[in-house]
Scaffold this motif. Sequence first.
Motif, PDB file in Angstrom:
ATOM      1  N   LYS A   3      29.505  -7.073  15.241  1.00 13.51           N
ATOM      2  CA  LYS A   3      28.737  -5.845  15.715  1.00 13.51           C
ATOM      3  C   LYS A   3      29.542  -4.477  15.481  1.00 13.51           C
ATOM      4  N   GLN A   4      30.905  -4.468  15.793  1.00  9.06           N
ATOM      5  CA  GLN A   4      31.551  -3.564  15.599  1.00  9.06           C
ATOM      6  C   GLN A   4      31.852  -3.135  14.041  1.00  9.06           C
ATOM      7  N   LEU A   5      31.914  -4.119  13.336  1.00 15.51           N
ATOM      8  CA  LEU A   5      31.839  -3.988  11.732  1.00 15.51           C
ATOM      9  C   LEU A   5      30.615  -3.338  11.277  1.00 15.51           C
ATOM     10  N   LEU A   6      29.399  -3.845  11.770  1.00 17.86           N
ATOM     11  CA  LEU A   6      28.259  -3.449  11.456  1.00 17.86           C
ATOM     12  C   LEU A   6      28.150  -1.975  11.824  1.00 17.86           C
ATOM     13  N   PHE A   7      28.610  -1.490  12.912  1.00 20.30           N
ATOM     14  CA  PHE A   7      28.555  -0.110  13.419  1.00 20.30           C
ATOM     15  C   PHE A   7      29.414   0.833  12.579  1.00 20.30           C
ATOM     16  N   SER A   8      30.373   0.253  12.237  1.00 23.83           N
ATOM     17  CA  SER A   8      31.231   0.844  11.402  1.00 23.83           C
ATOM     18  C   SER A   8      30.788   1.229  10.083  1.00 23.83           C
ATOM     19  N   PHE A   9      30.064   0.126   9.597  1.00 30.52           N
ATOM     20  CA  PHE A   9      29.391   0.199   8.159  1.00 30.52           C
ATOM     21  C   PHE A   9      28.361   1.340   8.320  1.00 30.52           C
ATOM     22  N   ILE A  10      27.310   1.337   9.490  1.00 30.10           N
ATOM     23  CA  ILE A  10      26.454   2.093   9.495  1.00 30.10           C
ATOM     24  C   ILE A  10      26.852   3.566   9.781  1.00 30.10           C
ATOM     25  N   VAL A  11      27.946   4.070  10.593  1.00 30.38           N
ATOM     26  CA  VAL A  11      28.379   5.257  10.669  1.00 30.38           C
ATOM     27  C   VAL A  11      28.808   5.822   9.160  1.00 30.38           C
ATOM     28  N   PHE A  12      29.635   4.938   8.515  1.00 28.21           N
ATOM     29  CA  PHE A  12      30.127   5.433   7.081  1.00 28.21           C
ATOM     30  C   PHE A  12      28.907   5.514   6.168  1.00 28.21           C
ATOM     31  N   ALA A  13      28.003   4.878   6.222  1.00 26.29           N
ATOM     32  CA  ALA A  13      26.877   5.086   5.198  1.00 26.29           C
ATOM     33  C   ALA A  13      26.216   6.166   5.813  1.00 26.29           C
ATOM     34  N   LEU A  14      25.960   6.493   7.099  1.00 24.78           N
ATOM     35  CA  LEU A  14      25.407   7.909   7.421  1.00 24.78           C
ATOM     36  C   LEU A  14      25.758   8.872   6.931  1.00 24.78           C
ATOM     37  N   PHE A  15      27.316   9.100   7.202  1.00 22.31           N
ATOM     38  CA  PHE A  15      27.937  10.400   6.833  1.00 22.31           C
ATOM     39  C   PHE A  15      28.111  10.503   5.132  1.00 22.31           C
ATOM     40  N   ALA A  16      28.144   9.465   4.808  1.00 20.36           N
ATOM     41  CA  ALA A  16      28.109   9.523   2.959  1.00 20.36           C
ATOM     42  C   ALA A  16      26.822  10.129   2.660  1.00 20.36           C
ATOM     43  N   ILE A  17      25.888   9.700   3.436  1.00 20.94           N
ATOM     44  CA  ILE A  17      24.561  10.391   3.023  1.00 20.94           C
ATOM     45  C   ILE A  17      24.499  11.933   3.413  1.00 20.94           C
ATOM     46  N   ILE A  18      25.093  12.321   4.597  1.00 21.98           N
ATOM     47  CA  ILE A  18      25.131  13.554   5.000  1.00 21.98           C
ATOM     48  C   ILE A  18      26.060  14.380   4.083  1.00 21.98           C
ATOM     49  N   GLY A  19      26.972  13.816   3.463  1.00 17.51           N
ATOM     50  CA  GLY A  19      28.099  14.512   2.521  1.00 17.51           C
ATOM     51  C   GLY A  19      27.199  14.934   1.410  1.00 17.51           C
ATOM     52  N   ALA A  20      26.430  13.669   0.769  1.00 13.52           N
ATOM     53  CA  ALA A  20      25.973  13.985  -0.516  1.00 13.52           C
ATOM     54  C   ALA A  20      24.613  15.044  -0.212  1.00 13.52           C
ATOM     55  N   TYR A  21      23.901  15.077   0.780  1.00 10.80           N
ATOM     56  CA  TYR A  21      22.811  16.163   1.294  1.00 10.80           C
ATOM     57  C   TYR A  21      23.584  17.537   1.341  1.00 10.80           C
ATOM     58  N   SER A  22      24.839  17.589   1.723  1.00  9.26           N
ATOM     59  CA  SER A  22      25.207  18.808   2.029  1.00  9.26           C
ATOM     60  C   SER A  22      25.671  19.347   0.764  1.00  9.26           C
ATOM     61  N   ALA A  23      26.378  18.543  -0.240  1.00  9.11           N
ATOM     62  CA  ALA A  23      26.799  18.900  -1.491  1.00  9.11           C
ATOM     63  C   ALA A  23      25.586  19.367  -2.355  1.00  9.11           C
ATOM     64  N   ALA A  24      24.329  18.665  -2.219  1.00 11.33           N
ATOM     65  CA  ALA A  24      23.159  19.026  -2.755  1.00 11.33           C
ATOM     66  C   ALA A  24      22.609  20.533  -2.415  1.00 11.33           C
ATOM     67  N   ASN A  25      22.830  21.006  -1.167  1.00 11.22           N
ATOM     68  CA  ASN A  25      22.451  21.907  -0.528  1.00 11.22           C
ATOM     69  C   ASN A  25      23.453  23.177  -0.429  1.00 11.22           C
ATOM     70  N   ASP A  26      24.448  23.097  -0.760  1.00 11.09           N
ATOM     71  CA  ASP A  26      25.494  24.116  -0.871  1.00 11.09           C
ATOM     72  C   ASP A  26      26.456  24.030  -2.025  1.00 11.09           C
ATOM     73  N   ASP A  27      26.389  24.839  -2.821  1.00  6.89           N
ATOM     74  CA  ASP A  27      27.133  24.716  -4.191  1.00  6.89           C
ATOM     75  C   ASP A  27      28.923  24.653  -3.901  1.00  6.89           C
TER      76      ASP A  27
END
Length: 321
Positions: free
Chosen positions: A98-122
Amino acid sequence: MREAAFVKQNKDKWLKFESLLKNNTHISPDELSASYVEITDHLSYANTFYRGSNTAKYLNDLASQAHRKIYKNKKESKNKFILFYTKEFPLFFYQYQKQLLFSFIVFALFAIIGAYSAANDDSFVRAVLGDAYVNSTLNNIENNDPMAVYKQASETDMFLGITINNIRVGLMAFTFGVLAGLGTLVVIMQNAIMLGSFQYFFYDKGLLWASARTIWIHGTIEISVIIIAACAGLVVGRSILFPKTYSRLQSFVTGIKDGLKIVISTVPFFIIAGFLEGFVTRHTEMPDILAILIITLSLILILWYYVLLPHRLHKKFVDGK
Protein backbone atom coordinates in the motif's frame (compact mmCIF):
# COMPACT_ATOMS: atom_id res chain seq x y z
CA MET A 1 -3.53 -13.41 8.96
CA ARG A 2 -4.09 -13.41 12.72
CA GLU A 3 -1.37 -14.96 14.86
CA ALA A 4 -3.67 -17.69 16.20
CA ALA A 5 -4.62 -18.75 12.67
CA PHE A 6 -0.97 -18.74 11.61
CA VAL A 7 -0.04 -20.98 14.54
CA LYS A 8 -2.98 -23.34 13.95
CA GLN A 9 -2.09 -23.70 10.29
CA ASN A 10 1.56 -24.59 10.87
CA LYS A 11 1.98 -25.94 14.41
CA ASP A 12 1.88 -29.62 13.39
CA LYS A 13 4.85 -29.06 11.06
CA TRP A 14 6.76 -27.23 13.78
CA LEU A 15 6.12 -29.87 16.45
CA LYS A 16 7.11 -32.69 14.11
CA PHE A 17 10.33 -30.93 13.16
CA GLU A 18 11.09 -30.09 16.80
CA SER A 19 10.61 -33.74 17.77
CA LEU A 20 12.98 -34.91 15.06
CA LEU A 21 15.63 -32.45 16.22
CA LYS A 22 15.30 -33.20 19.94
CA ASN A 23 15.27 -36.97 19.54
CA ASN A 24 18.28 -36.76 17.23
CA THR A 25 16.30 -38.79 14.72
CA HIS A 26 18.05 -39.43 11.45
CA ILE A 27 16.85 -36.96 8.82
CA SER A 28 18.02 -36.99 5.23
CA PRO A 29 20.03 -33.89 4.28
CA ASP A 30 17.42 -32.90 1.69
CA GLU A 31 14.54 -33.22 4.17
CA LEU A 32 16.44 -31.31 6.83
CA SER A 33 17.34 -28.55 4.41
CA ALA A 34 13.78 -28.23 3.09
CA SER A 35 12.32 -28.10 6.59
CA TYR A 36 14.90 -25.54 7.70
CA VAL A 37 14.09 -23.27 4.75
CA GLU A 38 10.38 -23.50 5.57
CA ILE A 39 10.96 -22.74 9.26
CA THR A 40 13.11 -19.70 8.46
CA ASP A 41 10.43 -18.44 6.07
CA HIS A 42 7.85 -18.78 8.84
CA LEU A 43 10.25 -17.03 11.23
CA SER A 44 10.69 -14.16 8.80
CA TYR A 45 6.93 -13.80 8.52
CA ALA A 46 6.46 -13.95 12.31
CA ASN A 47 9.17 -11.32 12.86
CA THR A 48 7.40 -9.11 10.37
CA PHE A 49 3.82 -9.42 11.60
CA TYR A 50 4.13 -10.67 15.21
CA ARG A 51 7.42 -9.13 16.26
CA GLY A 52 8.35 -9.99 19.86
CA SER A 53 5.53 -12.54 20.23
CA ASN A 54 5.91 -16.02 21.72
CA THR A 55 5.43 -17.44 18.24
CA ALA A 56 8.39 -15.48 16.89
CA LYS A 57 10.54 -16.49 19.87
CA TYR A 58 9.58 -20.16 19.48
CA LEU A 59 10.38 -20.18 15.76
CA ASN A 60 13.67 -18.37 16.37
CA ASP A 61 14.69 -21.05 18.86
CA LEU A 62 13.59 -23.82 16.49
CA ALA A 63 15.50 -22.28 13.60
CA SER A 64 18.58 -21.91 15.80
CA GLN A 65 18.46 -25.61 16.72
CA ALA A 66 18.16 -26.58 13.07
CA HIS A 67 20.95 -24.21 12.09
CA ARG A 68 23.31 -25.76 14.65
CA LYS A 69 22.47 -29.24 13.38
CA ILE A 70 23.00 -28.33 9.75
CA TYR A 71 26.06 -26.14 10.14
CA LYS A 72 27.78 -27.89 13.02
CA ASN A 73 31.54 -27.49 12.56
CA LYS A 74 30.89 -25.52 9.35
CA LYS A 75 31.21 -21.88 8.47
CA GLU A 76 28.20 -19.60 8.16
CA SER A 77 26.32 -20.11 4.92
CA LYS A 78 27.69 -18.01 2.09
CA ASN A 79 24.22 -17.77 0.62
CA LYS A 80 22.80 -15.42 3.26
CA PHE A 81 23.13 -12.46 0.91
CA ILE A 82 21.32 -14.32 -1.87
CA LEU A 83 18.58 -15.53 0.48
CA PHE A 84 17.90 -11.97 1.61
CA TYR A 85 17.20 -10.82 -1.93
CA THR A 86 15.42 -13.93 -3.19
CA LYS A 87 13.20 -14.82 -0.22
CA GLU A 88 13.54 -12.80 2.97
CA PHE A 89 13.05 -9.34 1.48
CA PRO A 90 10.24 -10.10 -1.00
CA LEU A 91 8.26 -11.90 1.72
CA PHE A 92 8.87 -9.01 4.12
CA PHE A 93 7.94 -6.38 1.52
CA TYR A 94 4.45 -7.84 1.02
CA GLN A 95 3.18 -5.81 3.97
CA TYR A 96 4.20 -2.50 2.37
CA GLN A 97 2.41 -2.79 -0.96
CA LYS A 98 0.00 0.00 0.00
CA GLN A 99 2.84 2.39 0.80
CA LEU A 100 4.43 1.49 -2.55
CA LEU A 101 1.18 2.23 -4.38
CA PHE A 102 0.79 5.54 -2.54
CA SER A 103 4.37 6.53 -3.40
CA PHE A 104 3.72 5.76 -7.07
CA ILE A 105 0.44 7.71 -7.17
CA VAL A 106 2.04 10.78 -5.56
CA PHE A 107 4.97 10.64 -7.99
CA ALA A 108 2.67 10.28 -11.02
CA LEU A 109 0.48 13.16 -9.81
CA PHE A 110 3.40 15.57 -9.42
CA ALA A 111 4.87 14.48 -12.77
CA ILE A 112 1.59 15.50 -14.38
CA ILE A 113 1.68 18.78 -12.46
CA GLY A 114 5.23 19.37 -13.73
CA ALA A 115 4.19 18.77 -17.34
CA TYR A 116 1.10 20.97 -16.97
CA SER A 117 3.12 23.79 -15.41
CA ALA A 118 5.69 23.63 -18.21
CA ALA A 119 2.89 23.80 -20.77
CA ASN A 120 1.44 26.95 -19.22
CA ASP A 121 4.60 28.82 -18.27
CA ASP A 122 7.49 29.17 -20.71
CA SER A 123 9.93 29.96 -17.90
CA PHE A 124 9.01 26.93 -15.78
CA VAL A 125 11.33 24.47 -17.51
CA ARG A 126 14.29 26.78 -17.08
CA ALA A 127 13.41 27.31 -13.42
CA VAL A 128 13.34 23.56 -12.82
CA LEU A 129 16.12 22.26 -15.09
CA GLY A 130 18.37 25.32 -15.12
CA ASP A 131 19.42 27.64 -17.94
CA ALA A 132 22.67 25.80 -18.61
CA TYR A 133 20.95 22.47 -19.24
CA VAL A 134 18.18 23.98 -21.37
CA ASN A 135 20.60 26.01 -23.50
CA SER A 136 22.87 23.00 -23.97
CA THR A 137 19.95 20.80 -25.02
CA LEU A 138 18.64 23.44 -27.45
CA ASN A 139 22.09 23.53 -29.00
CA ASN A 140 22.10 19.73 -29.29
CA ILE A 141 18.70 19.84 -30.97
CA GLU A 142 20.01 22.34 -33.52
CA ASN A 143 22.88 19.95 -34.20
CA ASN A 144 20.40 17.09 -34.81
CA ASP A 145 21.56 15.18 -31.73
CA PRO A 146 19.06 16.06 -28.97
CA MET A 147 20.28 13.27 -26.65
CA ALA A 148 23.94 14.25 -26.88
CA VAL A 149 23.99 14.99 -23.14
CA TYR A 150 24.32 11.24 -22.56
CA LYS A 151 27.49 11.10 -24.66
CA GLN A 152 29.52 13.91 -23.11
CA ALA A 153 31.23 11.96 -20.31
CA SER A 154 33.05 8.64 -20.61
CA GLU A 155 31.05 5.48 -19.98
CA THR A 156 32.73 4.66 -16.67
CA ASP A 157 32.62 8.22 -15.32
CA MET A 158 28.93 8.54 -16.15
CA PHE A 159 28.15 5.10 -14.69
CA LEU A 160 29.86 5.90 -11.38
CA GLY A 161 28.56 9.46 -11.15
CA ILE A 162 24.95 8.57 -11.95
CA THR A 163 24.92 5.52 -9.66
CA ILE A 164 26.28 7.47 -6.69
CA ASN A 165 23.88 10.34 -7.29
CA ASN A 166 20.87 8.03 -7.59
CA ILE A 167 21.77 6.19 -4.38
CA ARG A 168 22.12 9.59 -2.69
CA VAL A 169 18.60 10.56 -3.84
CA GLY A 170 17.27 7.21 -2.59
CA LEU A 171 18.90 7.72 0.81
CA MET A 172 17.46 11.24 1.00
CA ALA A 173 13.96 9.93 0.25
CA PHE A 174 14.41 7.40 3.06
CA THR A 175 16.08 9.55 5.73
CA PHE A 176 13.73 12.50 5.22
CA GLY A 177 10.98 10.16 6.36
CA VAL A 178 11.97 11.11 9.91
CA LEU A 179 10.15 14.39 9.28
CA ALA A 180 6.88 12.48 9.67
CA GLY A 181 7.08 11.55 5.97
CA LEU A 182 6.83 15.17 4.80
CA GLY A 183 10.49 15.31 3.80
CA THR A 184 10.00 12.20 1.67
CA LEU A 185 7.01 13.79 -0.06
CA VAL A 186 9.17 16.82 -0.90
CA VAL A 187 11.81 14.56 -2.49
CA ILE A 188 9.08 12.81 -4.51
CA MET A 189 7.65 16.15 -5.56
CA GLN A 190 10.99 17.57 -6.71
CA ASN A 191 11.94 14.54 -8.80
CA ALA A 192 8.46 14.07 -10.27
CA ILE A 193 8.05 17.72 -11.28
CA MET A 194 11.51 17.63 -12.86
CA LEU A 195 10.58 14.52 -14.85
CA GLY A 196 7.23 15.95 -15.98
CA SER A 197 8.68 19.26 -17.12
CA PHE A 198 11.63 17.46 -18.74
CA GLN A 199 9.36 15.27 -20.85
CA TYR A 200 7.11 18.19 -21.79
CA PHE A 201 10.14 20.17 -22.93
CA PHE A 202 10.93 17.51 -25.53
CA TYR A 203 7.26 17.13 -26.44
CA ASP A 204 7.10 20.85 -27.13
CA LYS A 205 10.06 20.48 -29.48
CA GLY A 206 8.41 17.58 -31.34
CA LEU A 207 10.85 15.09 -29.83
CA LEU A 208 8.70 13.19 -27.34
CA TRP A 209 9.30 9.76 -28.86
CA ALA A 210 12.99 10.38 -29.50
CA SER A 211 13.45 11.42 -25.85
CA ALA A 212 11.24 8.72 -24.32
CA ARG A 213 12.79 5.77 -26.16
CA THR A 214 16.22 7.02 -25.05
CA ILE A 215 15.58 8.28 -21.53
CA TRP A 216 13.48 5.36 -20.36
CA ILE A 217 16.17 2.83 -21.25
CA HIS A 218 17.70 3.67 -17.87
CA GLY A 219 14.82 5.71 -16.46
CA THR A 220 12.43 2.77 -16.10
CA ILE A 221 14.54 1.25 -13.33
CA GLU A 222 15.94 4.54 -12.04
CA ILE A 223 12.56 6.22 -11.49
CA SER A 224 11.02 3.01 -10.17
CA VAL A 225 13.60 2.55 -7.43
CA ILE A 226 13.40 6.22 -6.45
CA ILE A 227 9.67 5.60 -5.91
CA ILE A 228 10.53 2.47 -3.91
CA ALA A 229 13.10 4.37 -1.80
CA ALA A 230 10.39 6.95 -1.17
CA CYS A 231 8.18 4.08 -0.02
CA ALA A 232 10.86 3.39 2.62
CA GLY A 233 10.64 7.00 3.79
CA LEU A 234 6.85 6.73 4.01
CA VAL A 235 7.24 3.59 6.14
CA VAL A 236 9.36 5.62 8.56
CA GLY A 237 6.86 8.47 8.51
CA ARG A 238 3.97 6.13 9.20
CA SER A 239 5.82 4.58 12.14
CA ILE A 240 5.99 8.05 13.73
CA LEU A 241 2.42 9.10 13.01
CA PHE A 242 0.70 5.77 13.63
CA PRO A 243 2.55 3.72 16.30
CA LYS A 244 -0.50 1.47 16.88
CA THR A 245 -0.05 -0.59 20.07
CA TYR A 246 3.68 0.18 20.34
CA SER A 247 5.27 3.15 22.04
CA ARG A 248 6.18 5.85 19.53
CA LEU A 249 9.89 5.11 20.05
CA GLN A 250 9.45 1.36 19.50
CA SER A 251 7.39 2.01 16.39
CA PHE A 252 9.99 4.48 15.08
CA VAL A 253 12.87 2.03 15.57
CA THR A 254 10.89 -0.66 13.76
CA GLY A 255 10.09 1.79 10.95
CA ILE A 256 13.77 2.70 10.56
CA LYS A 257 14.80 -0.97 10.38
CA ASP A 258 12.06 -1.84 7.89
CA GLY A 259 12.75 1.24 5.77
CA LEU A 260 16.47 0.45 5.72
CA LYS A 261 15.73 -3.05 4.39
CA ILE A 262 13.74 -1.51 1.56
CA VAL A 263 16.56 0.90 0.71
CA ILE A 264 19.15 -1.89 0.75
CA SER A 265 17.02 -3.82 -1.74
CA THR A 266 17.25 -0.93 -4.22
CA VAL A 267 21.06 -0.75 -4.39
CA PRO A 268 21.52 -3.45 -7.09
CA PHE A 269 18.80 -1.81 -9.16
CA PHE A 270 20.43 1.61 -8.86
CA ILE A 271 23.65 0.00 -10.11
CA ILE A 272 21.81 -1.55 -13.07
CA ALA A 273 20.21 1.82 -13.89
CA GLY A 274 23.61 3.54 -13.68
CA PHE A 275 25.14 0.92 -15.96
CA LEU A 276 22.37 1.36 -18.53
CA GLU A 277 22.70 5.15 -18.46
CA GLY A 278 26.48 5.08 -18.68
CA PHE A 279 26.96 2.35 -21.27
CA VAL A 280 23.69 1.84 -23.18
CA THR A 281 21.57 5.03 -23.28
CA ARG A 282 24.29 6.89 -25.21
CA HIS A 283 23.72 4.62 -28.23
CA THR A 284 20.86 6.67 -29.63
CA GLU A 285 21.36 5.02 -33.01
CA MET A 286 20.08 1.67 -31.76
CA PRO A 287 16.88 0.37 -33.42
CA ASP A 288 13.61 1.31 -31.74
CA ILE A 289 12.73 -2.34 -31.22
CA LEU A 290 15.86 -2.87 -29.12
CA ALA A 291 15.15 0.20 -26.99
CA ILE A 292 11.55 -0.95 -26.47
CA LEU A 293 12.79 -4.43 -25.50
CA ILE A 294 15.17 -3.02 -22.86
CA ILE A 295 12.44 -0.76 -21.44
CA THR A 296 9.90 -3.59 -21.36
CA LEU A 297 12.26 -6.05 -19.69
CA SER A 298 13.22 -3.39 -17.11
CA LEU A 299 9.57 -2.76 -16.26
CA ILE A 300 8.85 -6.49 -15.99
CA LEU A 301 11.86 -6.93 -13.67
CA ILE A 302 10.67 -4.18 -11.30
CA LEU A 303 7.03 -5.34 -11.25
CA TRP A 304 8.05 -8.96 -10.76
CA TYR A 305 10.45 -8.31 -7.89
CA TYR A 306 8.55 -5.68 -5.93
CA VAL A 307 4.94 -6.68 -6.63
CA LEU A 308 4.47 -10.18 -8.07
CA LEU A 309 7.17 -12.07 -6.12
CA PRO A 310 6.06 -10.75 -2.68
CA HIS A 311 2.48 -11.87 -3.40
CA ARG A 312 3.68 -15.22 -4.72
CA LEU A 313 5.85 -15.97 -1.67
CA HIS A 314 3.14 -14.79 0.72
CA LYS A 315 0.65 -17.20 -0.85
CA LYS A 316 3.17 -20.04 -0.81
CA PHE A 317 4.57 -19.75 2.70
CA VAL A 318 1.77 -18.05 4.59
CA ASP A 319 -1.51 -18.88 2.91
CA GLY A 320 -0.22 -22.33 2.01
CA LYS A 321 -1.45 -22.12 -1.59
